[in-house]
Write a protein that holds these residues in place. Structure first.
Motif, PDB file in Angstrom:
ATOM      1  N   GLY A   1      -3.594  -6.260 -18.689  1.00 12.98           N
ATOM      2  CA  GLY A   1      -3.615  -5.917 -17.261  1.00 12.98           C
ATOM      3  C   GLY A   1      -2.793  -6.900 -16.447  1.00 12.98           C
ATOM      4  O   GLY A   1      -2.890  -8.121 -16.656  1.00 12.98           O
ATOM      5  N   VAL A   2      -1.964  -6.354 -15.547  1.00 11.96           N
ATOM      6  CA  VAL A   2      -1.143  -7.189 -14.663  1.00 11.96           C
ATOM      7  C   VAL A   2      -1.248  -6.640 -13.246  1.00 11.96           C
ATOM      8  O   VAL A   2      -1.084  -5.435 -13.023  1.00 11.96           O
ATOM      9  CB  VAL A   2       0.339  -7.158 -15.118  1.00 11.96           C
ATOM     10  CG1 VAL A   2       1.229  -7.822 -14.071  1.00 11.96           C
ATOM     11  CG2 VAL A   2       0.495  -7.836 -16.466  1.00 11.96           C
TER      12      VAL A   2
ATOM     13  N   PHE B   1      -1.448 -11.927 -11.405  1.00 14.92           N
ATOM     14  CA  PHE B   1      -2.738 -11.927 -12.100  1.00 14.92           C
ATOM     15  C   PHE B   1      -2.534 -11.239 -13.452  1.00 14.92           C
ATOM     16  O   PHE B   1      -2.035 -10.111 -13.493  1.00 14.92           O
ATOM     17  CB  PHE B   1      -3.782 -11.158 -11.289  1.00 14.92           C
ATOM     18  CG  PHE B   1      -4.028 -11.710  -9.913  1.00 14.92           C
ATOM     19  CD1 PHE B   1      -5.053 -12.620  -9.684  1.00 14.92           C
ATOM     20  CD2 PHE B   1      -3.241 -11.322  -8.828  1.00 14.92           C
ATOM     21  CE1 PHE B   1      -5.292 -13.133  -8.402  1.00 14.92           C
ATOM     22  CE2 PHE B   1      -3.464 -11.825  -7.548  1.00 14.92           C
ATOM     23  CZ  PHE B   1      -4.494 -12.736  -7.344  1.00 14.92           C
ATOM     24  N   THR B   2      -2.927 -11.906 -14.528  1.00 11.00           N
ATOM     25  CA  THR B   2      -2.670 -11.352 -15.864  1.00 11.00           C
ATOM     26  C   THR B   2      -3.900 -11.487 -16.760  1.00 11.00           C
ATOM     27  O   THR B   2      -4.699 -12.426 -16.609  1.00 11.00           O
ATOM     28  CB  THR B   2      -1.507 -12.107 -16.549  1.00 11.00           C
ATOM     29  OG1 THR B   2      -1.798 -13.514 -16.524  1.00 11.00           O
ATOM     30  CG2 THR B   2      -0.184 -11.854 -15.871  1.00 11.00           C
ATOM     31  N   ALA B   3      -4.012 -10.557 -17.701  1.00 10.80           N
ATOM     32  CA  ALA B   3      -5.079 -10.665 -18.710  1.00 10.80           C
ATOM     33  C   ALA B   3      -4.702  -9.884 -19.958  1.00 10.80           C
ATOM     34  O   ALA B   3      -4.083  -8.815 -19.866  1.00 10.80           O
ATOM     35  CB  ALA B   3      -6.402 -10.138 -18.161  1.00 10.80           C
ATOM     36  N   ILE B   4      -5.068 -10.455 -21.103  1.00 14.12           N
ATOM     37  CA  ILE B   4      -5.089  -9.729 -22.376  1.00 14.12           C
ATOM     38  C   ILE B   4      -6.547  -9.779 -22.835  1.00 14.12           C
ATOM     39  O   ILE B   4      -7.195 -10.834 -22.708  1.00 14.12           O
ATOM     40  CB  ILE B   4      -4.196 -10.403 -23.442  1.00 14.12           C
ATOM     41  CG1 ILE B   4      -2.730 -10.389 -22.997  1.00 14.12           C
ATOM     42  CG2 ILE B   4      -4.352  -9.721 -24.792  1.00 14.12           C
ATOM     43  CD1 ILE B   4      -1.788 -11.112 -23.960  1.00 14.12           C
ATOM     44  N   ARG B   5      -7.073  -8.643 -23.320  1.00 14.45           N
ATOM     45  CA  ARG B   5      -8.488  -8.631 -23.702  1.00 14.45           C
ATOM     46  C   ARG B   5      -8.797  -9.750 -24.704  1.00 14.45           C
ATOM     47  O   ARG B   5      -8.094  -9.921 -25.704  1.00 14.45           O
ATOM     48  CB  ARG B   5      -8.876  -7.268 -24.300  1.00 14.45           C
ATOM     49  CG  ARG B   5     -10.370  -7.159 -24.565  1.00 14.45           C
ATOM     50  CD  ARG B   5     -10.786  -5.752 -24.931  1.00 14.45           C
ATOM     51  NE  ARG B   5     -10.598  -4.809 -23.838  1.00 14.45           N
ATOM     52  CZ  ARG B   5     -11.442  -4.667 -22.815  1.00 14.45           C
ATOM     53  NH1 ARG B   5     -12.522  -5.417 -22.738  1.00 14.45           N
ATOM     54  NH2 ARG B   5     -11.180  -3.777 -21.877  1.00 14.45           N
ATOM     55  N   GLY B   6      -9.831 -10.528 -24.370  1.00  9.92           N
ATOM     56  CA  GLY B   6     -10.236 -11.621 -25.246  1.00  9.92           C
ATOM     57  C   GLY B   6      -9.530 -12.929 -24.948  1.00  9.92           C
ATOM     58  O   GLY B   6      -9.870 -13.966 -25.518  1.00  9.92           O
ATOM     59  N   GLY B   7      -8.579 -12.901 -24.009  1.00  9.51           N
ATOM     60  CA  GLY B   7      -7.786 -14.106 -23.742  1.00  9.51           C
ATOM     61  C   GLY B   7      -7.993 -14.692 -22.357  1.00  9.51           C
ATOM     62  O   GLY B   7      -7.226 -15.557 -21.927  1.00  9.51           O
TER      63      GLY B   7
ATOM     64  N   TYR C   1       3.567  -6.912 -25.010  1.00  9.72           N
ATOM     65  CA  TYR C   1       3.177  -5.916 -24.005  1.00  9.72           C
ATOM     66  C   TYR C   1       2.984  -6.594 -22.645  1.00  9.72           C
ATOM     67  O   TYR C   1       3.393  -6.079 -21.601  1.00  9.72           O
ATOM     68  CB  TYR C   1       1.878  -5.217 -24.407  1.00  9.72           C
ATOM     69  CG  TYR C   1       1.940  -4.418 -25.694  1.00  9.72           C
ATOM     70  CD1 TYR C   1       3.038  -3.615 -25.991  1.00  9.72           C
ATOM     71  CD2 TYR C   1       0.890  -4.455 -26.611  1.00  9.72           C
ATOM     72  CE1 TYR C   1       3.090  -2.872 -27.177  1.00  9.72           C
ATOM     73  CE2 TYR C   1       0.937  -3.718 -27.796  1.00  9.72           C
ATOM     74  CZ  TYR C   1       2.033  -2.928 -28.068  1.00  9.72           C
ATOM     75  OH  TYR C   1       2.085  -2.204 -29.236  1.00  9.72           O
ATOM     76  N   LEU C   2       2.331  -7.760 -22.678  1.00  6.27           N
ATOM     77  CA  LEU C   2       2.108  -8.469 -21.414  1.00  6.27           C
ATOM     78  C   LEU C   2       3.436  -8.857 -20.767  1.00  6.27           C
ATOM     79  O   LEU C   2       3.622  -8.665 -19.557  1.00  6.27           O
ATOM     80  CB  LEU C   2       1.244  -9.722 -21.651  1.00  6.27           C
ATOM     81  CG  LEU C   2       0.951 -10.535 -20.398  1.00  6.27           C
ATOM     82  CD1 LEU C   2       0.008  -9.787 -19.462  1.00  6.27           C
ATOM     83  CD2 LEU C   2       0.350 -11.901 -20.746  1.00  6.27           C
ATOM     84  N   ASP C   3       4.358  -9.368 -21.568  1.00  7.90           N
ATOM     85  CA  ASP C   3       5.669  -9.774 -21.019  1.00  7.90           C
ATOM     86  C   ASP C   3       6.371  -8.584 -20.367  1.00  7.90           C
ATOM     87  O   ASP C   3       6.975  -8.714 -19.292  1.00  7.90           O
ATOM     88  CB  ASP C   3       6.572 -10.319 -22.129  1.00  7.90           C
ATOM     89  CG  ASP C   3       6.142 -11.700 -22.586  1.00  7.90           C
ATOM     90  OD1 ASP C   3       5.277 -12.298 -21.910  1.00  7.90           O
ATOM     91  OD2 ASP C   3       6.655 -12.152 -23.622  1.00  7.90           O
TER      92      ASP C   3
ATOM     93  N   VAL D   1      -0.173  -2.726 -13.400  1.00 11.24           N
ATOM     94  CA  VAL D   1       0.302  -2.207 -14.693  1.00 11.24           C
ATOM     95  C   VAL D   1      -0.754  -2.549 -15.745  1.00 11.24           C
ATOM     96  O   VAL D   1      -1.138  -3.719 -15.884  1.00 11.24           O
ATOM     97  CB  VAL D   1       1.650  -2.839 -15.111  1.00 11.24           C
ATOM     98  CG1 VAL D   1       2.105  -2.281 -16.455  1.00 11.24           C
ATOM     99  CG2 VAL D   1       2.715  -2.609 -14.044  1.00 11.24           C
ATOM    100  N   ALA D   2      -1.220  -1.526 -16.467  1.00 13.33           N
ATOM    101  CA  ALA D   2      -2.194  -1.769 -17.543  1.00 13.33           C
ATOM    102  C   ALA D   2      -1.735  -1.058 -18.800  1.00 13.33           C
ATOM    103  O   ALA D   2      -1.104   0.003 -18.733  1.00 13.33           O
ATOM    104  CB  ALA D   2      -3.570  -1.254 -17.137  1.00 13.33           C
ATOM    105  N   LEU D   3      -2.052  -1.658 -19.932  1.00 12.16           N
ATOM    106  CA  LEU D   3      -1.882  -0.954 -21.198  1.00 12.16           C
ATOM    107  C   LEU D   3      -3.282  -0.535 -21.645  1.00 12.16           C
ATOM    108  O   LEU D   3      -4.158  -1.392 -21.862  1.00 12.16           O
ATOM    109  CB  LEU D   3      -1.231  -1.838 -22.258  1.00 12.16           C
ATOM    110  CG  LEU D   3      -0.881  -1.053 -23.522  1.00 12.16           C
ATOM    111  CD1 LEU D   3       0.260  -0.069 -23.257  1.00 12.16           C
ATOM    112  CD2 LEU D   3      -0.477  -1.986 -24.663  1.00 12.16           C
ATOM    113  N   VAL D   4      -3.489   0.771 -21.716  1.00  9.34           N
ATOM    114  CA  VAL D   4      -4.810   1.333 -22.002  1.00  9.34           C
ATOM    115  C   VAL D   4      -4.800   1.943 -23.397  1.00  9.34           C
ATOM    116  O   VAL D   4      -3.866   2.665 -23.754  1.00  9.34           O
ATOM    117  CB  VAL D   4      -5.147   2.400 -20.934  1.00  9.34           C
ATOM    118  CG1 VAL D   4      -6.424   3.155 -21.298  1.00  9.34           C
ATOM    119  CG2 VAL D   4      -5.275   1.746 -19.556  1.00  9.34           C
ATOM    120  N   VAL D   5      -5.826   1.627 -24.180  1.00 14.00           N
ATOM    121  CA  VAL D   5      -5.954   2.217 -25.512  1.00 14.00           C
ATOM    122  C   VAL D   5      -7.301   2.937 -25.574  1.00 14.00           C
ATOM    123  O   VAL D   5      -8.345   2.301 -25.409  1.00 14.00           O
ATOM    124  CB  VAL D   5      -5.858   1.147 -26.626  1.00 14.00           C
ATOM    125  CG1 VAL D   5      -5.953   1.803 -28.002  1.00 14.00           C
ATOM    126  CG2 VAL D   5      -4.552   0.359 -26.505  1.00 14.00           C
TER     127      VAL D   5
END
Ligand code: IPD
Ligand code: CA
Ligand code: CA
Length: 276
Positions: free
Chosen positions: A122-123, A133-139, A10-12, A111-115
């Motif tokens: 989040g990008v 700027f990038t993030a995956i929850r917990g990472g 998803y991040l890619d 751009v975010a992937l929301v659940v």
């Protein structure tokens, strides 16, 4: 596929979409545009906003046809961002349109992937500085692959802050000036750079100690909210209550100055709920 691989995928996809849309924005800066107004005479949109959104939609849907997308320019269906049962892309194809129209190179793609109302990926991409700027929850949160950390200042007095003034300031947003005047004399300075996405990314990056604004939409805040939390910061509504994507206010800080800033912003509001 493990969960980790899924999130990386998803991040890619979000990064690919943000980078390609960013190239369109960078290329469009300074050219003549068809500028239209939306909710007010100061709420602008151009063909670049729409082209950027179309491109992002194409890229995301080619990789994940089953995931719907909510975009600011409404090139697809509308979704209830808090209650959508599965994952939902939430996209601002050009955050900082007023800057763009006035040839100020200070805009980004969000751009975010929301659940179920929570951003999980989040990008935010600034095409002018090539800052991703990038993030995956917990990472954790990263800038061009390097870990981000929030600003170290422990007091509002030592902090550089940011805010934005709402598009409806002429009719309904004058109260935001009141909040500005409650804080500006007591901090290092306050910036209003005209891009909520960049302001949130800059809190995550430690450039701003805190940022507040009114009347933002889910596409303005979803990616930045995750970035700030993953960088170690804190995000609430202006009065310190729980933030959600439909909140009418947002306060994002390093965490160190959060309670102090809530107190300063709320000083004088009878019930702590009043806003602009
Ligand atoms: C706007 C920007 C601005 C904020 C506005 C937003 P747009 O987004 O983020 O900084 O003050 O409230 O709507 O319209 O340029 O995508
Ligand atoms: Ca925006
Ligand atoms: Ca926008």
């Amino acid at each position: 596929m493990t969960i980790d691989q899924a999130w990386t995928g998803y991040l890619d996809a979000a990064v690919a979409a943000a980078r390609q849309a960013g190239a369109v924005i960078k290329d469009g800066l300074g050219r003549a545009h068809a500028v239209e107004t939306k909710s007010s005479t100061t709420d602008l949109v151009t063909e670049v906003d729409r082209n950027s959104e179309r491109l992002i939609r194409e890229i995301l849907s080619s990789r994940y046809p089953e995931i719907p997308m909510l975009g600011e320019e409404g090139t697809g269906a509308s979704y209830d961002v808090e209650n959508e049962p599965g994952p939902l892309w939430v996209v601002d194809p050009l955050d900082g349109t007023t800057n763009f129209v006035h040839t100020l190179p200070m805009s980004c793609v969000c751009v975010a992937l929301v659940v179920r109302g929570r951003p999980e990926v989040g990008v935010i991409y600034d095409p002018y500085r090539d800052e991703l700027f990038t993030a995956i929850r917990g990472g954790g949160a990263q800038l061009n692959g390097r870990p981000l950390a929030v600003a170290p200042q422990k007091t509002v007095e030592d902090s550089l802050l940011a805010t934005g003034l709402p598009y409806d300031i002429r009719t309904a947003g004058a109260g935001s000036l009141k909040y500005f005047s409650r804080v500006a004399p007591y901090c290092r300075d306050v910036r209003a750079i005209g891009s909520a996405g960049l302001e949130l990314a800059y809190v995550a990056a430690g450039r701003f100690g805190g940022y507040w604004e009114f009347h933002l939409a889910p596409w303005d805040t979803a990616a930045g909210w995750l970035l700030v939390e993953e960088a170690g910061g804190r995000v609430t509504a202006l009065d310190g209550s729980t933030y959600h994507l439909e909140s009418s206010t947002i306060l994002a800080t390093s965490g160190f100055i959060h309670d102090e800033l809530v107190q300063m912003l709320m000083a004088g509001d009878r019930d702590g709920q009043e806003n602009a």
